[in-house]
Design an enzyme around this catalytic site. Structure first.
Site, short mmCIF file in Angstrom:
data_model
loop_
_atom_site.label_atom_id
_atom_site.label_comp_id
_atom_site.label_asym_id
_atom_site.label_seq_id
_atom_site.Cartn_x
_atom_site.Cartn_y
_atom_site.Cartn_z
N ARG A 29 0.83 -1.21 0.00
CA ARG A 29 0.00 0.00 0.00
C ARG A 29 0.87 1.26 0.00
NH1 ARG A 29 -5.02 -1.88 0.29
NH2 ARG A 29 -5.29 -3.85 1.42
N ASN A 87 4.40 6.38 -13.77
CA ASN A 87 5.04 7.68 -14.00
C ASN A 87 6.48 7.44 -14.44
OD1 ASN A 87 2.77 9.14 -13.12
ND2 ASN A 87 3.35 8.88 -10.98
N GLU A 95 8.93 9.90 -8.61
CA GLU A 95 9.72 10.32 -7.44
C GLU A 95 10.65 9.22 -6.96
OE1 GLU A 95 6.80 11.57 -4.61
OE2 GLU A 95 6.41 13.46 -5.67
N HIS A 100 7.52 1.32 -10.92
CA HIS A 100 6.36 0.84 -10.17
C HIS A 100 5.08 1.21 -10.89
CE1 HIS A 100 7.64 4.78 -8.70
NE2 HIS A 100 6.36 5.08 -8.55
N HIS A 102 1.14 2.12 -10.16
CA HIS A 102 0.13 2.50 -9.17
C HIS A 102 -1.19 1.83 -9.54
CE1 HIS A 102 2.26 6.18 -7.49
NE2 HIS A 102 2.92 6.02 -8.63
P1 5GP Z 1 5.93 8.11 -8.12
O1 5GP Z 1 5.67 9.57 -8.00
O2 5GP Z 1 7.42 7.80 -8.09
O3 5GP Z 1 5.23 7.46 -9.26
O4 5GP Z 1 5.28 7.45 -6.83
C1 5GP Z 1 5.99 7.16 -5.67
C2 5GP Z 1 4.96 6.76 -4.63
O5 5GP Z 1 5.65 6.10 -3.58
C3 5GP Z 1 4.22 7.93 -4.00
O6 5GP Z 1 2.81 7.77 -4.22
C4 5GP Z 1 4.59 7.85 -2.51
O7 5GP Z 1 3.50 8.16 -1.67
C5 5GP Z 1 5.04 6.40 -2.36
N1 5GP Z 1 6.04 6.20 -1.34
C6 5GP Z 1 7.19 6.91 -1.17
N2 5GP Z 1 7.91 6.42 -0.16
C7 5GP Z 1 7.21 5.35 0.32
C8 5GP Z 1 7.46 4.42 1.37
O8 5GP Z 1 8.47 4.47 2.08
N3 5GP Z 1 6.52 3.46 1.58
C9 5GP Z 1 5.40 3.36 0.81
N4 5GP Z 1 4.55 2.37 1.10
N5 5GP Z 1 5.14 4.23 -0.20
C10 5GP Z 1 6.03 5.20 -0.43
#
Ligand code: 5GP
Length: 115
Positions: A29, A87, A95, A100, A102
């Site tokens: 999650r 993304n 980020e 990954h 979503h």
């Molecule tokens: P991105 O912007 O890279 O597509 O999404 C990264 C996602 O990772 C974000 O939605 C953020 O909330 C989630 N995220 C970042 N650090 C952690 C973490 O330590 N644990 C979990 N479960 N999610 C994380």
């Protein structure tokens, strides 16, 4: 490549609410959920971004989708529908540089692009 928080979650070095795990992918999650169901599905092998995928990654990349289907069914959101997002790099809003997917659902989601 640099290790990331997701690599640590895959290896069990950092806690996460893991909802699915097999030999190719791990799903947990999102810590900052944007919908009632917000799960991140990652290949166990750390590929930095979707711009770095190679043919050798195809089994794990395909598994992202079959895992997403299973998780959506387990979450009870498959019938109503959901959204899968990947993304890519800076302009894509990525980020964490461990590829990954979503999985978002549990409510009617808004327009896909807000900016
Ligand atoms: P991105 O912007 O890279 O597509 O999404 C990264 C996602 O990772 C974000 O939605 C953020 O909330 C989630 N995220 C970042 N650090 C952690 C973490 O330590 N644990 C979990 N479960 N999610 C994380």
């Amino acid at each position: 490549m640099a290790d990331t928080i997701f690599g640590k979650i895959v290896r069990g070095e950092v806690e996460a609410d893991v909802v699915y795990r097999d030999e190719l992918v791990t799903a947990f999650r999102d810590i900052n959920a944007q919908a009632p169901t917000h799960v991140l599905i990652v290949p166990n092998e750390a590929i930095p971004t979707a711009a770095d995928v190679e043919p050798s990654h195809e089994p794990a990349l395909g598994r992202l989708f079959t895992a997403a289907r299973k998780i959506a069914e387990a979450e009870g959101i498959a019938e109503e529908g959901y959204r899968l997002i990947v993304n890519v790099r800076g302009h894509g809003g990525q980020e964490v540089f461990h590829l990954h997917m979503h999985l978002l659902g549990g409510k009617r989601l808004g327009r896909m692009l807000s900016g």
